[in-house]
Structure formats: C-alpha cells, structure tokens
Design an enzyme around this catalytic site. Structure first.
Site, PDB file in Angstrom:
ATOM      1  N   CYS A   1      -2.468  95.334 -11.225  1.00 21.60           N
ATOM      2  CA  CYS A   1      -2.148  94.264 -12.016  1.00 21.60           C
ATOM      3  C   CYS A   1      -3.438  93.024 -11.971  1.00 21.60           C
ATOM      4  O   CYS A   1      -3.729  92.692 -12.652  1.00 21.60           O
ATOM      5  CB  CYS A   1      -1.102  94.368 -12.208  1.00 21.60           C
ATOM      6  SG  CYS A   1      -0.328  93.559 -11.024  1.00 21.60           S
TER       7      CYS A   1
ATOM      8  N   GLU B   1       5.289  91.302 -17.817  1.00 23.54           N
ATOM      9  CA  GLU B   1       4.168  90.887 -16.772  1.00 23.54           C
ATOM     10  C   GLU B   1       3.397  91.790 -17.108  1.00 23.54           C
ATOM     11  O   GLU B   1       3.898  93.052 -16.750  1.00 23.54           O
ATOM     12  CB  GLU B   1       4.434  90.935 -15.162  1.00 23.54           C
ATOM     13  CG  GLU B   1       4.639  89.554 -14.862  1.00 23.54           C
ATOM     14  CD  GLU B   1       4.436  88.199 -14.975  1.00 23.54           C
ATOM     15  OE1 GLU B   1       3.059  88.706 -14.762  1.00 23.54           O
ATOM     16  OE2 GLU B   1       5.350  87.742 -14.511  1.00 23.54           O
TER      17      GLU B   1
ATOM     18  N   GLY C   1       4.403  96.198 -23.432  1.00 23.17           N
ATOM     19  CA  GLY C   1       5.204  94.718 -23.710  1.00 23.17           C
ATOM     20  C   GLY C   1       5.099  94.000 -24.709  1.00 23.17           C
ATOM     21  O   GLY C   1       6.659  93.978 -24.830  1.00 23.17           O
TER      22      GLY C   1
ATOM     23  N   GLY D   1       4.229  95.905 -17.443  1.00 22.82           N
ATOM     24  CA  GLY D   1       3.479  97.527 -17.344  1.00 22.82           C
ATOM     25  C   GLY D   1       2.309  96.488 -18.484  1.00 22.82           C
ATOM     26  O   GLY D   1       2.004  96.238 -18.404  1.00 22.82           O
TER      27      GLY D   1
ATOM     28  N   LYS E   1      15.068 101.329 -15.087  1.00 25.04           N
ATOM     29  CA  LYS E   1      13.966 102.238 -15.951  1.00 25.04           C
ATOM     30  C   LYS E   1      12.929 102.415 -15.112  1.00 25.04           C
ATOM     31  O   LYS E   1      11.759 101.392 -15.618  1.00 25.04           O
ATOM     32  CB  LYS E   1      14.292 102.065 -17.442  1.00 25.04           C
ATOM     33  CG  LYS E   1      13.552 103.466 -18.128  1.00 25.04           C
ATOM     34  CD  LYS E   1      12.064 102.975 -18.351  1.00 25.04           C
ATOM     35  CE  LYS E   1      11.341 103.795 -19.051  1.00 25.04           C
ATOM     36  NZ  LYS E   1      10.638 104.960 -18.001  1.00 25.04           N
TER      37      LYS E   1
ATOM     38  N   GLU F   1      -9.138  96.174 -19.864  1.00 21.56           N
ATOM     39  CA  GLU F   1      -8.154  96.595 -18.233  1.00 21.56           C
ATOM     40  C   GLU F   1      -8.068  97.938 -18.228  1.00 21.56           C
ATOM     41  O   GLU F   1      -8.131  98.572 -19.210  1.00 21.56           O
ATOM     42  CB  GLU F   1      -6.620  96.445 -18.084  1.00 21.56           C
ATOM     43  CG  GLU F   1      -6.573  96.382 -16.623  1.00 21.56           C
ATOM     44  CD  GLU F   1      -4.677  96.057 -16.522  1.00 21.56           C
ATOM     45  OE1 GLU F   1      -4.135  96.541 -17.968  1.00 21.56           O
ATOM     46  OE2 GLU F   1      -4.122  95.278 -15.973  1.00 21.56           O
TER      47      GLU F   1
END
Ligand code: NAP
Ligand code: MG
Length: 477
Positions: A281, A247, A230, A225, A172, A379
């Site tokens: 990331c 991750e 997550g 993501g 996906k 982030e």
C-alpha cells in the site's frame, strides 16, 4: 496434507466448506487446504469472544506481557521457517518473507512492553474533596480483517495491540494466505490465553468478514484492504455505532528533485516501486521528476528496472517474486494495456514472463505518463510505476498532492531547504526524505490521510487510541 482448521473458543474446528491455496511461484505446489466458515460458524466465534472478554479485560499487565512476549519470541525464533512459508504462500522473496516475519515478532514484543505501560491521569476536581481519574479500558470484542500482502505483519499489528489493551479478538485473514494465518494462530494458541480470547475464522469476506461487520457483539472493526470494501464496512459499522478503523489504498508519490543524489534516488524508486512485486500500500507508483536530472535519472532507472531478476520467490538471487494471483496478474496487465492505450510511453517491462516453474510472473513495468492517465491516478497494486514530468519543484509538490490518496510520500533531494519544505507540505500520513516510500519502523504510528485511511492510526503507542476507550471516574473520598 492436513486441512488447516479454524481456532474457535480454544479448539480447532473444521469448516463448512474447503479452500485451497497454491504457491504463486509454482502452481503445482499446493500450500494449504483450509477450512472455510459460513455466517453461523463466524457468529459462534464472536460469541466465544464475547463470553471471554471480561476475564481478559481484567487480566494483569504481567499476564498480558507474558502472553505477547511468548508469541513474539516464538515468531522470532522461527523466522526462517515462517518466512519461507510466507514467501511460498504470498510470493514475496525469501529475504522479504524472513524480514516481514521478524517484524511481526518485534511487533508482539513491542506491545508486550506496552501492556505494562498503559497510562492514566489523576487530576484534582474543580469541586472540593473530589478527585478525578482518567483511565483506559478495553473496547471489548474486536473484529480484525486483514489483506493478503503482509500476511504476518498486518495481523500482528492488529492482534498484538488488541490483546495488549485487553480486548478479545476474532481474526479473519485474506483467503489467499490461510497458511500464514494458521501458523500465527497456532503460536497464539500455545501462549497461555484463556479460551475464546483469540479466534481465527477463515472464509470469504462476503460471509466471514460481513458477519463481523454486522454483529452487534463486535464493538470495533479494524480493516486493512481495498477502498471499495473499506467504504462498505464504514457504512455498515457506523450505522450500528461500532468503532471502525480503515487502512486502504495509496498512489504514493516519490519526488526526485534536480539536486538529488542519483544513485540514492534510483535505489529509492526501485525499492519503493517494485520490491514485494509492487504489492504494498506504500509502494511508489508515481515518480515525479524535475528537469535538470530527468534524462539521467530516468535512463538509470530504466536500466535498473530491466535488470531486476524476476523468478520463483524461493530461489536464491530472485529480486522480484510473482504476482499473488491470476486475477491480480490480469488486472496488472490490463493496466499496462490501458497505459499504452491512453498514450503513456512504456519504457520497459509490463509483460507476463515464463520461468522454470509455472507461476504468475511479470516483468516490472516503467512508464512515462501524464498525470491524468489512469495508470497515474488509480492504485494498481502491482509492479507498475509511472514517471511524471514536473516543471519545477513547486509543480512537483502540487503533482504529488494531486491525488485522492494520502498514505505515504517521498522526496529525494540533497537540499535541507527543499527537504524541510516537502516534509511540511506533502499531504500524507507518512513522509520520507531520501528513503523509499515503502519500508517503515514497527514502533511508530502508521497510516494515511484523505482516501487512504479512516480512524485512529495503527502501531506504536498511538494504537491505544483505537483499542481502548476512556473512562473518567469522580471520587468523593
Ligand atoms: P480486499 O479485497 O479489500 O480484502 C481485504 C480483506 O477484506 C480480506 O480479508 C477480504 O476477504 C475482506 N473482505 C472482502 N469483502 C469483504 C466484506 N464485504 N466485508 C468484510 N470483509 C471483506 O483487499 P486485498 O485484495 O486483500 O488487499 C489489497 C488492498 O489492500 C489494496 O488496495 C491495498 O492498498 C490495501 N492495503 C492497504 C494497506 C494499508 O495499511 N493502507 C496495507 C496493505 C494493503 P477475502 O480475502 O476473503 O476476499
Ligand atoms: Mg481483494
């Protein structure tokens, strides 16, 4: 324009609804119209994978090698064309898009080789006449959920090991990058896999992604993501004892010590913070600088930041492409506002800018911030970086580690002693000495600590930890 379809059980299928994707460098350019699935259509792909899993699990290493090698070869042969599609759809520059495409090809080639090298052990039992074998078997059906920021490389580093170790896949992609996903699925569809071993299902995370996470037929979920999504996946997957690998985000520090080579440190900061529009990331979003070099380094960094060419990703000479979407652009600008509001000093950039084509362009923002400012803690996932003052090198180290994340961390220094000390004490899954925090090899493990990651590492030989399960056999011969 042909509508991009799902690839389920060896056939191209239309969806339940339609989505479209515009070029973020030029909103008048529609990149793709694509099929979107609902839960039921996703479940049909999962069933196809479950029906196909045994045949592929028992396939020979030669067959797996041939499939993966063919996929890798085609990606590499078409890297300019696919790299261009990637740049047009995701917004990184053409050079970056071609580079990422080549990397995706190399990853398939690497795992083609790994399919030939799946190791096992044979030991004597503690009981007479008995022998023990420890072998690795496929996990079964794996659900692969990918983000938009590396639309070919991240799917490659999930799909390639999944297939190399004999698993069946339902992939996906993120809704922002259907054309890259579809191009990859097209290549995979012609590689000689049995029907059902690889399936592409497009659509929303809430429906397609959630269906993968919840299905009892999906044995393992690999997700890359955001932290919020997550964590939800972790809860749901562990509740039904599915294997899960996450991750997620980063707030990666780059420490610049007083003895750094200034030109090299500025290069590391510019590349790490702003290339790929800061949408990595592993981006360096906290640049921690000690006295002695502070004014010279920050002056040079400011100048380089101001000179960066922000424009259409496909234009020659562009260094920084657009932000991926309107929502991401608004979020970046809101962070710039929050930095100002909290009293951080904006040195340069941080504004929406206009170019010949209408797109989501913003000038890279460089702040001097305090460690407790939101822009220095959360982030952002855009071209926004903070310089933070450290009192000395030990203070720099403690600032670097003072974060809920732990993906990558870097240090610039010409001292072997400092390099060794930071390499040892930085709490991150990956450490860089005199290199940008972003930019990694394709044949070694990738992943982080603390809030950045969960489960075994991705890539390199270590990928086997997630994509295989161990069997211990006792033989009384
Ligand atoms: P995201 O919003 O978390 O989405 C990632 C994927 O999850 C997408 O395919 C998304 O689908 C899907 N998803 C959303 N909700 C879901 C749900 N409830 N169940 C299952 N799947 C769901 O992340 P993003 O915006 O694409 O990417 C940016 C983030 O990725 C950043 O935080 C960045 O740090 C992280 N990232 C991490 C790494 C790493 O290796 N550590 C690498 C790259 C990016 P839709 O697109 O349809 O929403
Ligand atoms: Mg998202």
């Amino acid at each position: 324009m042909a509508t991009l379809k799902h690839y389920i059980n060896g056939r191209w299928e239309t969806g339940v609804t339609l989505g479209t994707r515009e070029n973020p460098s030029d909103l008048s350019d529609t990149v793709a119209e694509f099929a979107r699935a609902d839960t039921a259509q996703t479940e049909s792909a999962i069933r196809a994978a479950a029906d196909a899993r045994d045949e592929w699990a028992l396939s020979t290493p030669q067959r797996r090698f041939d499939v993966l090698d063919a996929i890798g070869s085609e990606i590499l042969a078409r890297k300019e064309e696919l790299g261009r599609l990637l740049a047009r759809e995701e917004g990184k520059t053409l050079v970056e898009g071609i580079g990422e495409t080549a990397r995706a090809g190399q990853i398939f080639k690497f795992f083609a080789g790994e399919a030939l090298r799946i190791p096992g052990e044979k030991l004597a039992s503690v009981r007479p006449g008995v022998e023990v074998e420890v072998t690795r078997e496929p996990v079964g059906v794996v659900g692969l959920i990918a983000p938009w920021n590396f639309p070919l490389a991240i799917p490659a580093w999930k799909i390639a090991p999944a297939l190399a170790y004999g698993n069946a896949v339902v992939f996906k992609p993120a809704e922002l990058v259907p054309a890259c996903a579809s191009a990859l699925a097209d290549i995979i569809s012609r590689s000689g896999l049995p029907a059902g071993v690889f399936n592409l299902v497009m659509g929303s995370g809430r429906q397609v992604g959630q269906a993968l996470v919840d299905s009892p037929l999906v044995d393992a979920i690999s997700f890359t993501g955001s932290v919020g999504v997550g964590q939800g996946i972790l809860k749901a997957a562990t509740a039904r004892q599915a294997r899960v690998q996450l991750e997620m985000g980063g707030k990666n520090p780059l420490v610049v010590l007083h003895d750094a080579d200034i030109a090299q440190a500025v290069d590391c900061a510019i590349q790490g913070a702003f290339f790929s529009t800061g949408q990595r990331c592993t981006a360096s979003s906290r640049i921690i600088v000690t006295p002695g070099i502070f004014d010279r380094f920050v002056g040079a960094l400011r100048e380089r930041t101001q000179a960066l060419v922000v424009d259409n990703a496909l234009k020659r000479g562009t260094e920084i492409g657009p932000v991926v979407s309107q929502a991401q652009l608004e979020q970046n600008l809101a962070y710039v506002e929050s930095g100002r509001h909290e009293g951080a000093e904006l040195l340069v950039g941080g504004q929406r800018v206009k170019r010949d084509t209408e797109g989501y362009f913003m000038s890279p923002a460089l702040f001097i911030a305090e460690p407790e400012h939101r822009i220095a803690r959360e982030e952002i996932f855009g071209p926004v970086a903070c310089v933070i003052r450290a009192r000395d090198s030990e203070h720099a180290l403690s600032l670097a580690n003072d974060t809920p994340f732990g993906l990558c961390a870097g240090v610039c220094t010409t001292s072997l002693k400092h390099a060794a000390h930071f390499k040892r004490h930085l709490r991150a899954g990956m450490v860089m000495v005199n290199l940008p925090t972003a930019g990694v090899d394709f044949h070694v493990p990738f992943g982080g600590r603390k809030g950045s990651s969960y489960g075994p590492r991705e890539q390199g030989r270590y990928a086997a930890e997630f994509y295989t399960t161990v069997k211990t056999a006792y033989i009384n011969a």
